[in-house]
Design a protein around this motif. Structure first.
Motif, PDB file in Angstrom:
ATOM      1  N   LEU A 131       2.770 -19.523  17.654  1.00  0.00           N
ATOM      2  CA  LEU A 131       2.330 -20.012  18.952  1.00  0.00           C
ATOM      3  C   LEU A 131       3.534 -20.219  19.876  1.00  0.00           C
ATOM      4  O   LEU A 131       4.608 -20.626  19.420  1.00  0.00           O
ATOM      5  CB  LEU A 131       1.561 -21.321  18.797  1.00  0.00           C
ATOM      6  N   LEU A 147      -3.864 -21.865  22.705  1.00  0.00           N
ATOM      7  CA  LEU A 147      -4.697 -22.638  21.790  1.00  0.00           C
ATOM      8  C   LEU A 147      -6.165 -22.215  21.834  1.00  0.00           C
ATOM      9  O   LEU A 147      -6.982 -22.725  21.058  1.00  0.00           O
ATOM     10  CB  LEU A 147      -4.590 -24.133  22.113  1.00  0.00           C
ATOM     11  N   LYS A 150      -8.427 -21.889  18.666  1.00  0.00           N
ATOM     12  CA  LYS A 150      -7.682 -22.462  17.540  1.00  0.00           C
ATOM     13  C   LYS A 150      -8.332 -23.763  17.053  1.00  0.00           C
ATOM     14  O   LYS A 150      -9.170 -24.368  17.706  1.00  0.00           O
ATOM     15  CB  LYS A 150      -6.232 -22.737  17.942  1.00  0.00           C
ATOM     16  N   ILE A 152      -7.679 -27.575  16.303  1.00  0.00           N
ATOM     17  CA  ILE A 152      -6.742 -28.555  16.822  1.00  0.00           C
ATOM     18  C   ILE A 152      -6.986 -29.927  16.186  1.00  0.00           C
ATOM     19  O   ILE A 152      -8.108 -30.448  16.229  1.00  0.00           O
ATOM     20  CB  ILE A 152      -6.863 -28.707  18.355  1.00  0.00           C
ATOM     21  N   VAL A 178     -12.145 -24.406  21.572  1.00  0.00           N
ATOM     22  CA  VAL A 178     -11.309 -24.849  20.466  1.00  0.00           C
ATOM     23  C   VAL A 178     -12.188 -25.603  19.487  1.00  0.00           C
ATOM     24  O   VAL A 178     -13.281 -26.050  19.821  1.00  0.00           O
ATOM     25  CB  VAL A 178     -10.144 -25.760  20.919  1.00  0.00           C
ATOM     26  N   ALA A 201      -2.682 -26.515  15.289  1.00  0.00           N
ATOM     27  CA  ALA A 201      -1.826 -27.409  16.058  1.00  0.00           C
ATOM     28  C   ALA A 201      -2.411 -28.805  15.940  1.00  0.00           C
ATOM     29  O   ALA A 201      -3.583 -28.979  15.590  1.00  0.00           O
ATOM     30  CB  ALA A 201      -1.738 -26.985  17.522  1.00  0.00           C
TER      31      ALA A 201
END
Length: 341
Positions: A131, A147, A150, A152, A178, A201
């Motif tokens: 990333l 992101l 993704k 999270i 997300v 992340a």
């Protein structure tokens, strides 16, 4: 480096609108030599915002005012205002969104003392992540845009003020999709999730940020207060108390805020770095190296001042973003009480 890491979770101001709770010892109310008053303070373990409280205890600032300190752990599964009620605490530190949402849900409380001017959240990724990172020259929009799609790790449940604020920041970058994973307010769960790759992340706050940086066990993506308007332009978190406490014990609330002012000045003085580092390391369980990074990097954003203009802009923005409801109206008058002895 110590392997132990406690579960934890993060120019001149215009005279108009500025309320300072600071002051020296000679101005503070005293409980008297023959009277000791107890206050219970709720905090997450291993968070950097604990240090002013711990320094004040170690340096005798509470004792000098006849105050006995009790510390209780903030429940990781609850928002801060709920936690105050659940732990029967007098004082805690929460964000604007957390205070506002709790107040609108019926948990009456208010900021009475400043804490941290911004939200000190850093987005971290596993150390081998591809990333983009601001440290590698990427702009904040590029970092957040990456992101999209993704998984999270977040610090509070979906629908909480912090989660909605983060969602608004993602929306600033055009991110729509997300998957959120609630890792709780502590840092150790985020560190574990980044280490095993179960999230792409995660939100991390001090001392977790510095723990990861020192161990080189994760990749910093973005310090959020250097990026989207949602984080950069609005107030972070302050000390709060239930309305009943502020009404019945204003002298104690005022004394606490003044003590925090003394403690913050102590920490910000380079001459006290060794003491501050030692107290932080002992309290949080991080290594002296990590504690030193925290002391060097974190406390410039700390102040007991509450600025009316900044908080008013924050309340209004949070209503616009859907973090807070329009009614009952969140405002300086409804959510800030400056205690008077």
């Amino acid at each position: 480096m110590q392997s132990r890491f406690a579960l934890a979770s993060v120019g001149l101001l215009a005279a108009i609108g500025l309320v300072a709770c600071g002051g020296d010892k000679s101005e503070a109310p005293s409980a008297g030599a023959d009277k000791t008053e107890t206050i219970r303070v709720m905090m997450y373990p291993a968070q950097s915002y604990r240090l002013p409280v711990m320094i004040a205890e170690q340096q005798g600032f509470f004792k000098a005012r006849g105050i006995k300190l009790e510390i209780t752990e903030q429940p990781a599964s609850m928002q801060g205002m709920q936690g105050l009620v659940a732990t029967k605490s007098d004082i805690g530190q929460v964000t604007v969104g957390t205070l506002g949402q709790g107040w609108q849900a019926g948990t009456k409380g208010a900021f009475f003392c400043g804490g941290i001017n911004v939200l000190q959240t850093t987005m971290m990724a596993p150390k081998d992540s591809k990333l983009p990172s601001a440290d590698e020259g990427a702009g904040w929009q590029e970092v957040l845009k990456a992101l999209e799609g993704k998984k999270i790790g977040i610090q509070t449940p979906v629908g909480s003020g912090l989660q909605l604020m983060f969602a608004a920041a993602l929306a600033e970058a055009g991110v729509k999709d997300v998957t959120y994973v609630n890792l709780g307010g502590g840092s150790s769960a985020a560190i574990a999730a980044l280490g095993n790759g179960s999230v792409d992340a995660a939100q991390v706050n001090p001392t977790g940020t510095q723990f990861i940086m020192n161990a080189k066990s994760g990749k910093p993506l973005l310090y959020m207060s250097k990026g989207p308007k949602t984080y950069k332009d609005y107030y972070g978190s302050g000390w709060v108390a239930p309305t009943k406490f502020l009404e019945e014990r204003p002298e104690t609330a005022k004394a606490f805020c003044e003590i925090m002012g003394e403690a913050v000045k102590f920490i910000q003085d380079p001459a006290n770095r060794e003491i501050s580092t030692s107290v932080l390391a002992k309290d949080t369980g991080v290594s002296p190296e990590v504690a030193g990074l925290v002391v060097d990097q974190v406390y410039s954003d700390y102040s007991t001042e509450l600025d009316k203009d900044t908080l008013t802009a924050t309340f209004d923005a949070y209503v616009s973003l859907g973090i807070l409801k329009a009614e009952p109206k969140p405002s300086w008058d409804s959510l800030v009480v400056i205690p008077k002895a």
